[in-house]
Design a protein around this motif. Structure first.
Motif, PDB file in Angstrom:
ATOM      1  N   LEU A 175       0.813  -1.218   0.000  1.00 54.38           N
ATOM      2  CA  LEU A 175       0.000   0.000   0.000  1.00 54.38           C
ATOM      3  C   LEU A 175       0.846   1.266   0.000  1.00 54.38           C
ATOM      4  O   LEU A 175       0.358   2.321  -0.397  1.00 54.38           O
ATOM      5  N   TYR A 176       2.097   1.163   0.438  1.00 49.60           N
ATOM      6  CA  TYR A 176       2.961   2.345   0.363  1.00 49.60           C
ATOM      7  C   TYR A 176       3.173   2.791  -1.074  1.00 49.60           C
ATOM      8  O   TYR A 176       3.375   3.968  -1.355  1.00 49.60           O
ATOM      9  N   LEU A 177       3.106   1.827  -2.000  1.00 52.11           N
ATOM     10  CA  LEU A 177       3.231   2.194  -3.410  1.00 52.11           C
ATOM     11  C   LEU A 177       2.043   3.025  -3.874  1.00 52.11           C
ATOM     12  O   LEU A 177       2.129   3.728  -4.880  1.00 52.11           O
ATOM     13  N   LYS A 178       0.927   2.944  -3.164  1.00 51.52           N
ATOM     14  CA  LYS A 178      -0.279   3.696  -3.524  1.00 51.52           C
ATOM     15  C   LYS A 178      -0.431   4.965  -2.680  1.00 51.52           C
ATOM     16  O   LYS A 178      -1.440   5.657  -2.775  1.00 51.52           O
ATOM     17  N   GLY A 179       0.526   5.228  -1.814  1.00 45.34           N
ATOM     18  CA  GLY A 179       0.426   6.402  -0.961  1.00 45.34           C
ATOM     19  C   GLY A 179      -0.470   6.204   0.246  1.00 45.34           C
ATOM     20  O   GLY A 179      -0.965   7.175   0.824  1.00 45.34           O
ATOM     21  N   ASP A 219      -3.525  -9.601  -3.859  1.00 48.08           N
ATOM     22  CA  ASP A 219      -3.986  -9.300  -5.220  1.00 48.08           C
ATOM     23  C   ASP A 219      -5.136  -8.289  -5.181  1.00 48.08           C
ATOM     24  O   ASP A 219      -5.209  -7.394  -6.024  1.00 48.08           O
ATOM     25  N   VAL A 220      -6.050  -8.448  -4.217  1.00 50.97           N
ATOM     26  CA  VAL A 220      -7.165  -7.507  -4.073  1.00 50.97           C
ATOM     27  C   VAL A 220      -6.634  -6.107  -3.804  1.00 50.97           C
ATOM     28  O   VAL A 220      -7.109  -5.123  -4.387  1.00 50.97           O
ATOM     29  N   ILE A 221      -5.642  -6.003  -2.930  1.00 54.38           N
ATOM     30  CA  ILE A 221      -5.046  -4.700  -2.612  1.00 54.38           C
ATOM     31  C   ILE A 221      -4.427  -4.073  -3.855  1.00 54.38           C
ATOM     32  O   ILE A 221      -4.558  -2.875  -4.105  1.00 54.38           O
ATOM     33  N   ASP A 222      -3.740  -4.898  -4.643  1.00 54.03           N
ATOM     34  CA  ASP A 222      -3.105  -4.378  -5.863  1.00 54.03           C
ATOM     35  C   ASP A 222      -4.137  -3.782  -6.826  1.00 54.03           C
ATOM     36  O   ASP A 222      -3.841  -2.836  -7.560  1.00 54.03           O
ATOM     37  N   GLU A 223      -5.347  -4.352  -6.834  1.00 54.07           N
ATOM     38  CA  GLU A 223      -6.382  -3.900  -7.774  1.00 54.07           C
ATOM     39  C   GLU A 223      -7.110  -2.648  -7.293  1.00 54.07           C
ATOM     40  O   GLU A 223      -7.790  -1.987  -8.084  1.00 54.07           O
ATOM     41  N   MET A 224      -6.983  -2.318  -6.002  1.00 51.34           N
ATOM     42  CA  MET A 224      -7.744  -1.196  -5.442  1.00 51.34           C
ATOM     43  C   MET A 224      -6.976   0.114  -5.569  1.00 51.34           C
ATOM     44  O   MET A 224      -5.759   0.153  -5.415  1.00 51.34           O
ATOM     45  N   LYS A 225      -7.714   1.173  -5.826  1.00 51.99           N
ATOM     46  CA  LYS A 225      -7.122   2.496  -5.857  1.00 51.99           C
ATOM     47  C   LYS A 225      -7.068   3.064  -4.440  1.00 51.99           C
ATOM     48  O   LYS A 225      -7.736   2.589  -3.522  1.00 51.99           O
ATOM     49  N   ASP A 231      -8.202   5.847  -2.902  1.00 51.84           N
ATOM     50  CA  ASP A 231      -9.433   6.302  -2.251  1.00 51.84           C
ATOM     51  C   ASP A 231     -10.384   5.142  -1.958  1.00 51.84           C
ATOM     52  O   ASP A 231     -11.066   5.132  -0.928  1.00 51.84           O
ATOM     53  N   ASP A 232     -10.417   4.163  -2.859  1.00 51.22           N
ATOM     54  CA  ASP A 232     -11.284   3.007  -2.665  1.00 51.22           C
ATOM     55  C   ASP A 232     -10.857   2.229  -1.429  1.00 51.22           C
ATOM     56  O   ASP A 232     -11.684   1.836  -0.600  1.00 51.22           O
ATOM     57  N   PHE A 233      -9.548   2.022  -1.292  1.00 51.04           N
ATOM     58  CA  PHE A 233      -9.074   1.267  -0.127  1.00 51.04           C
ATOM     59  C   PHE A 233      -9.407   2.011   1.170  1.00 51.04           C
ATOM     60  O   PHE A 233      -9.876   1.400   2.135  1.00 51.04           O
ATOM     61  N   LYS A 234      -9.136   3.302   1.213  1.00 52.57           N
ATOM     62  CA  LYS A 234      -9.397   4.055   2.441  1.00 52.57           C
ATOM     63  C   LYS A 234     -10.878   4.020   2.815  1.00 52.57           C
ATOM     64  O   LYS A 234     -11.234   3.883   3.987  1.00 52.57           O
TER      65      LYS A 234
END
Length: 382
Positions: free
Chosen positions: A254-258, A303-309, A311-314
């Motif tokens: 998730l650090y790769l996504k900020g 894999d689910v985390i990789d697919e989420m953007k 804002d969606d994850f938060k």
């Protein structure tokens, strides 16, 4: 095209392994030069783990490789933090100006453990409420029984602390932290203590030299290999016997996504102190996975985390926190399942599907009959 590819590859500095003194790494941690990427887990080793590490070093055993990312502070790929307890013993470390920072990707628990032993920050270890100090019982050491010689003592255990202080005064024990300063150690050994004979001094000096000169293989990598590759390396550590939790791996991804997953978990702890003592961060991630219609296994969840953007994850994280708290309250409520203390909850991981079911009832605007079905399912399951 092939020539261009070869030229690009040749510019990347390959990882290299060099022997370094273990205590030099610990000293650099004290100075704020050896640090941790924020996605790394916290210091989780227990007293027994630290004792086992000390015994291995004093016996001269191999304690594993270390993986370090060398980078310039102003160009660090990841946010970083100091090793735990450093602010308590060296507050100036954060302001230290180093031309190179060394981020520990593999070896955090070992380096932090030795820092804890040698610098004695007054912070508790895992599963304890009080700081520990580590000693060498010299009678056992002289007999070659290193496992019994190394002992960690809680500062809350007044009886054992007093006992060890008396042994120190009689020259029968020493704090291992004395090895941090060779001059102080040799002054004690040859000028202050009177209980150890010449042969004993030679034995104790040999153990001091073994610790101070202990070498470990350090694999250094540089930022040029790329942030994503570094995260992949960190994840693969888990496949070679190093125990990284699902939360550790998710935090790295998730650090790769900020997304600062550790900060999100800290916020949850602050907002729901009672529930957070019962729950693990993995529960939140597994609930998100269920909502994505996926089986909540480690490989699938990543894999689910990789697919989420971002804002969606938060948004999913906040929703999962709310429903897990709702499930927790149902478990402990007298009107619910009546577990008036957390220890009476019989099957803790059941909170994840319970939270998913409660949300489903809410979304369907279900009534009392649906809740009774959930109750039957819950008691049948536990």
């Amino acid at each position: 095209m092939q020539e261009v590819f070869v030229l690009q590859i040749s510019r990347i500095e390959m990882p290299r392994a060099n022997p370094e003194k273990l205590l030099d790494l610990v000293e650099d941690a004290y100075l704020g030069k050896v640090v941790l990427p924020e996605f790394q887990r916290s210091f989780v080793w227990r007293r027994e783990d630290i004792e086992e590490l000390l015994v291995s070093i004093l016996q001269g055993y191999f304690i594993g490789k270390f993986l370090i990312l060398d980078t310039q502070p102003e160009r660090a790929l990841f946010p970083w933090r100091l090793v735990e307890g450093l602010q308590a013993v060296n507050p100036a470390a954060k302001q230290s100006n180093h031309s190179t920072l060394r981020l520990i990707l593999d070896g955090q628990q070992r380096i932090t453990s030795l820092f804890y032993v040698l610098h004695e920050p007054k912070i508790p270890l895992r599963n304890s409420r009080n700081p520990y100090q580590f000693f060498l019982r010299l009678d056992s050491l002289m007999e070659g029984n290193i496992e019994d010689a190394v002992c960690g003592i809680s500062l809350a255990d007044q009886r054992r602390v007093s006992e060890m202080q008396q042994m120190e005064a009689g020259g029968k024990a020493i704090k291992i932290s004395i090895f941090r300063e060779p001059n102080k150690f040799y002054q004690w050994l040859y000028s202050e203590q009177k209980a150890i004979d010449t042969d004993g001094k030679d034995i104790l000096q040999s153990y001091h030299e073994r610790l101070s000169s202990f070498m470990v293989p350090v694999v250094s990598i540089t930022p040029e290999i790329g942030k994503e590759n570094i995260i992949n390396i960190f994840e693969r550590i888990n496949r070679t016997g190093i125990s990284l939790s699902l939360f550790d791996l998710a935090a790295a991804r998730l650090y790769l996504k900020g997304v600062d997953l550790r900060k999100l978990w800290e916020d949850f702890n602050q907002s729901f102190k009672s529930a957070s003592k019962f729950m693990k961060p993995e529960f939140i991630l597994k609930l998100i996975c269920l909502w994505k219609n996926k089986e909540p296994k480690k490989s699938v969840l990543l894999d689910v985390i990789d697919e989420m953007k971002n804002d969606d994850f938060k948004a999913q994280w906040e929703l999962a926190c709310a429903w897990l708290v709702s499930a927790y309250e149902r478990m402990i409520s007298p009107q619910g399942y009546g577990a008036f203390e957390v220890k009476w909850i019989p099957y803790t991981t059941l909170i994840v599907p319970l939270a998913a079911l409660l949300r489903e009832v809410h979304d369907r605007q279900g009534g009392e009959d649906m809740f009774r079905k959930i109750d039957c399912w819950y008691w049948g399951s536990v």
